[in-house]
Scaffold this motif. Structure first.
Motif, PDB file in Angstrom:
ATOM      1  N   PRO A  27      -6.777   3.097   9.250  1.00  0.00           N
ATOM      2  CA  PRO A  27      -5.731   2.136   9.629  1.00  0.00           C
ATOM      3  C   PRO A  27      -5.697   0.929   8.691  1.00  0.00           C
ATOM      4  O   PRO A  27      -6.683   0.603   8.021  1.00  0.00           O
ATOM      5  N   ALA A  28      -4.564   0.259   8.665  1.00  0.00           N
ATOM      6  CA  ALA A  28      -4.389  -0.942   7.848  1.00  0.00           C
ATOM      7  C   ALA A  28      -5.423  -1.995   8.236  1.00  0.00           C
ATOM      8  O   ALA A  28      -5.706  -2.218   9.419  1.00  0.00           O
ATOM      9  N   GLY A  29      -6.017  -2.597   7.231  1.00  0.00           N
ATOM     10  CA  GLY A  29      -7.007  -3.634   7.450  1.00  0.00           C
ATOM     11  C   GLY A  29      -8.416  -3.126   7.605  1.00  0.00           C
ATOM     12  O   GLY A  29      -9.371  -3.913   7.620  1.00  0.00           O
ATOM     13  N   GLN A  30      -8.590  -1.807   7.729  1.00  0.00           N
ATOM     14  CA  GLN A  30      -9.915  -1.230   7.925  1.00  0.00           C
ATOM     15  C   GLN A  30     -10.521  -0.804   6.587  1.00  0.00           C
ATOM     16  O   GLN A  30      -9.801  -0.474   5.645  1.00  0.00           O
ATOM     17  N   PRO A  31     -11.849  -0.777   6.506  1.00  0.00           N
ATOM     18  CA  PRO A  31     -12.482  -0.376   5.242  1.00  0.00           C
ATOM     19  C   PRO A  31     -12.383   1.121   5.013  1.00  0.00           C
ATOM     20  O   PRO A  31     -12.353   1.913   5.960  1.00  0.00           O
ATOM     21  N   LEU A  32     -12.340   1.493   3.766  1.00  0.00           N
ATOM     22  CA  LEU A  32     -12.418   2.892   3.358  1.00  0.00           C
ATOM     23  C   LEU A  32     -13.886   3.271   3.167  1.00  0.00           C
ATOM     24  O   LEU A  32     -14.747   2.398   3.055  1.00  0.00           O
ATOM     25  N   PRO A  33     -14.189   4.574   3.104  1.00  0.00           N
ATOM     26  CA  PRO A  33     -15.562   4.973   2.777  1.00  0.00           C
ATOM     27  C   PRO A  33     -15.997   4.326   1.457  1.00  0.00           C
ATOM     28  O   PRO A  33     -15.188   4.124   0.550  1.00  0.00           O
ATOM     29  N   VAL A  64      -9.272  -4.142  -3.153  1.00  0.00           N
ATOM     30  CA  VAL A  64     -10.718  -4.179  -3.317  1.00  0.00           C
ATOM     31  C   VAL A  64     -11.165  -5.630  -3.254  1.00  0.00           C
ATOM     32  O   VAL A  64     -10.683  -6.476  -4.015  1.00  0.00           O
ATOM     33  N   MET A  65     -12.063  -5.933  -2.315  1.00  0.00           N
ATOM     34  CA  MET A  65     -12.587  -7.284  -2.147  1.00  0.00           C
ATOM     35  C   MET A  65     -14.005  -7.324  -2.687  1.00  0.00           C
ATOM     36  O   MET A  65     -14.863  -6.576  -2.222  1.00  0.00           O
ATOM     37  N   MET A  66     -14.207  -8.184  -3.665  1.00  0.00           N
ATOM     38  CA  MET A  66     -15.502  -8.264  -4.327  1.00  0.00           C
ATOM     39  C   MET A  66     -16.611  -8.510  -3.311  1.00  0.00           C
ATOM     40  O   MET A  66     -16.551  -9.455  -2.518  1.00  0.00           O
ATOM     41  N   GLY A  67     -17.612  -7.650  -3.310  1.00  0.00           N
ATOM     42  CA  GLY A  67     -18.753  -7.798  -2.422  1.00  0.00           C
ATOM     43  C   GLY A  67     -18.538  -7.276  -1.023  1.00  0.00           C
ATOM     44  O   GLY A  67     -19.480  -7.222  -0.219  1.00  0.00           O
ATOM     45  N   ARG A  68     -17.286  -6.873  -0.693  1.00  0.00           N
ATOM     46  CA  ARG A  68     -17.005  -6.408   0.670  1.00  0.00           C
ATOM     47  C   ARG A  68     -16.588  -4.949   0.708  1.00  0.00           C
ATOM     48  O   ARG A  68     -16.772  -4.270   1.715  1.00  0.00           O
ATOM     49  N   GLY A  69     -15.988  -4.449  -0.351  1.00  0.00           N
ATOM     50  CA  GLY A  69     -15.601  -3.049  -0.372  1.00  0.00           C
ATOM     51  C   GLY A  69     -14.105  -2.854  -0.497  1.00  0.00           C
ATOM     52  O   GLY A  69     -13.360  -3.768  -0.874  1.00  0.00           O
ATOM     53  N   MET A  70     -13.654  -1.643  -0.148  1.00  0.00           N
ATOM     54  CA  MET A  70     -12.249  -1.244  -0.284  1.00  0.00           C
ATOM     55  C   MET A  70     -11.599  -1.227   1.092  1.00  0.00           C
ATOM     56  O   MET A  70     -12.149  -0.677   2.049  1.00  0.00           O
ATOM     57  N   PHE A  71     -10.398  -1.817   1.181  1.00  0.00           N
ATOM     58  CA  PHE A  71      -9.704  -1.925   2.448  1.00  0.00           C
ATOM     59  C   PHE A  71      -8.275  -1.392   2.323  1.00  0.00           C
ATOM     60  O   PHE A  71      -7.644  -1.522   1.264  1.00  0.00           O
ATOM     61  N   VAL A  72      -7.794  -0.831   3.423  1.00  0.00           N
ATOM     62  CA  VAL A  72      -6.423  -0.336   3.465  1.00  0.00           C
ATOM     63  C   VAL A  72      -5.482  -1.526   3.561  1.00  0.00           C
ATOM     64  O   VAL A  72      -5.672  -2.413   4.409  1.00  0.00           O
ATOM     65  N   ARG A  73      -4.489  -1.550   2.713  1.00  0.00           N
ATOM     66  CA  ARG A  73      -3.504  -2.634   2.737  1.00  0.00           C
ATOM     67  C   ARG A  73      -2.304  -2.208   3.555  1.00  0.00           C
ATOM     68  O   ARG A  73      -1.762  -1.131   3.367  1.00  0.00           O
TER      69      ARG A  73
END
Length: 246
Positions: A27-33, A64-73
Motif C-alpha cells: 500500500p501507499a506509504g508502506q515500506p517495500l522489502p 527512497v529515504m536515506m537510512g529508512r528504506g524504500m517506500f511506495v509513493r
C-alpha cells in the motif's frame, strides 16, 4: 506468477514490485522489502535490485529515504520540491527567478563560441550555423541539495551595433539587464519536455539509473517578438514539479 527467465533480472524485480504496488500488496506509504531481501529472493546482487528500483522511481511509484528504506509513493502525493517558473524584476530593476531560490555557480561559467544547431536556430529565428556566445554552468541551491545545468545562448546577430560586438555579454540572468539597457522590453516563453539524460548529464546531476531529467528551454524576446537569447535548464525529474501562473 513465476518470473520470465528471458527477462533481465532487474526488470523482473521492477515488474514484481510494480504488480504488488498496483494490486495493493504494497500500500501507499508502506515500506517495500529491503534490498537484502529482494537480492536473496531473486538471486542477484544489491546493485541489480537498485537498478530495478530506479525504474519504479522514474515512474513515480517509489521513493527512497536515506537510512529508512524504500517506500511506495501514492499517485496523489506531492513531490518534495515545487519550483515556480517565471522571471520578474525587483524594485532595483534586477531580474529574479520566480522560484526564489538562491542559485550559485559551482564554478565560473565556461563561455565558448558555438554554432547554432538546427533545433535552437529554429527557436531563435536565425540560420542554422550562426555563431553564438554560449555559457555553461553547473548551479546549486539549498546548501548543495539541488542541482541544475544552466546554459545561455546569445546569437552574434543580436549584438550587432552594440558594445557587445567587442566584448562578450554576461550570462543570464545578468543578461536580461544588459538587453534592457540596449533598449529592449523583454518577454519570455518557456518550452518544457522530459528526456533521458546523456551519461555526462546523469553524472553531473547525480541521477540514478532510469531517472529522467526535465529540459526547459526559455526564449527571451523583445516586445515585437524577436528572439534575443535562449537558455536551457536541465533538472532532475524524479521528485520535482513545476508551477506556472497563467
Amino acid at each position: 506468477m513465476p518470473p520470465d527467465k528471458a527477462q533481465a533480472k532487474y526488470r523482473q524485480i521492477a515488474e514484481h514490485l510494480r504488480a504488488g504496488i498496483l494490486d495493493g500488496t504494497y500500500p501507499a506509504g508502506q515500506p517495500l522489502p529491503s534490498e537484502e531481501v529482494l537480492a536473496k529472493q531473486f538471486g542477484v546482487t544489491r546493485p541489480t535490485v537498485r537498478q530495478g528500483v530506479a525504474e519504479l522511481r522514474a515512474a513515480g511509484l517509489v521513493e527512497v529515504m536515506m537510512g529508512r528504506g524504500m517506500f511506495v509513493r501514492s499517485p496523489h502525493s506531492r513531490p518534495s520540491y515545487t519550483r515556480p517558473r517565471g522571471v520578474r524584476s525587483d524594485a532595483n530593476g534586477r531580474y529574479i527567478e520566480a522560484d526564489g531560490l538562491r542559485w550559485t555557480d559551482a564554478e565560473e561559467p565556461a563561455v565558448t563560441r558555438t554554432d547554432a544547431p538546427l533545433a535552437l536556430a529554429d527557436l531563435l529565428d536565425i540560420p542554422p550555423g550562426e555563431p553564438m556566445y554560449t555559457y555553461d554552468a553547473l548551479q546549486t541551491a539549498d546548501r548543495g541539495r539541488l542541482h541544475q545545468l544552466h546554459r545561455t545562448h546569445v546569437p552574434f546577430s543580436v549584438l550587432l551595433d552594440t558594445k557587445y560586438e567587442e566584448e562578450a555579454p554576461p550570462p543570464a540572468p545578468q543578461l536580461y539587464g544588459a538587453l534592457r539597457k540596449l533598449g529592449h522590453d523583454l518577454r519570455f516563453t518557456e518550452y518544457l519536455r522530459t528526456r533521458m539524460p546523456l551519461p555526462d548529464e546523469a553524472k553531473t546531476l547525480r541521477l540514478p539509473d532510469g531517472v529522467p531529467l526535465l529540459h526547459i528551454l526559455r526564449v527571451t524576446l523583445s516586445a515585437d517578438g524577436k528572439p534575443l537569447a535562449l537558455e536551457e535548464f536541465e533538472l532532475p525529474g524524479d521528485d520535482l514539479e513545476l508551477s506556472y501562473n497563467l
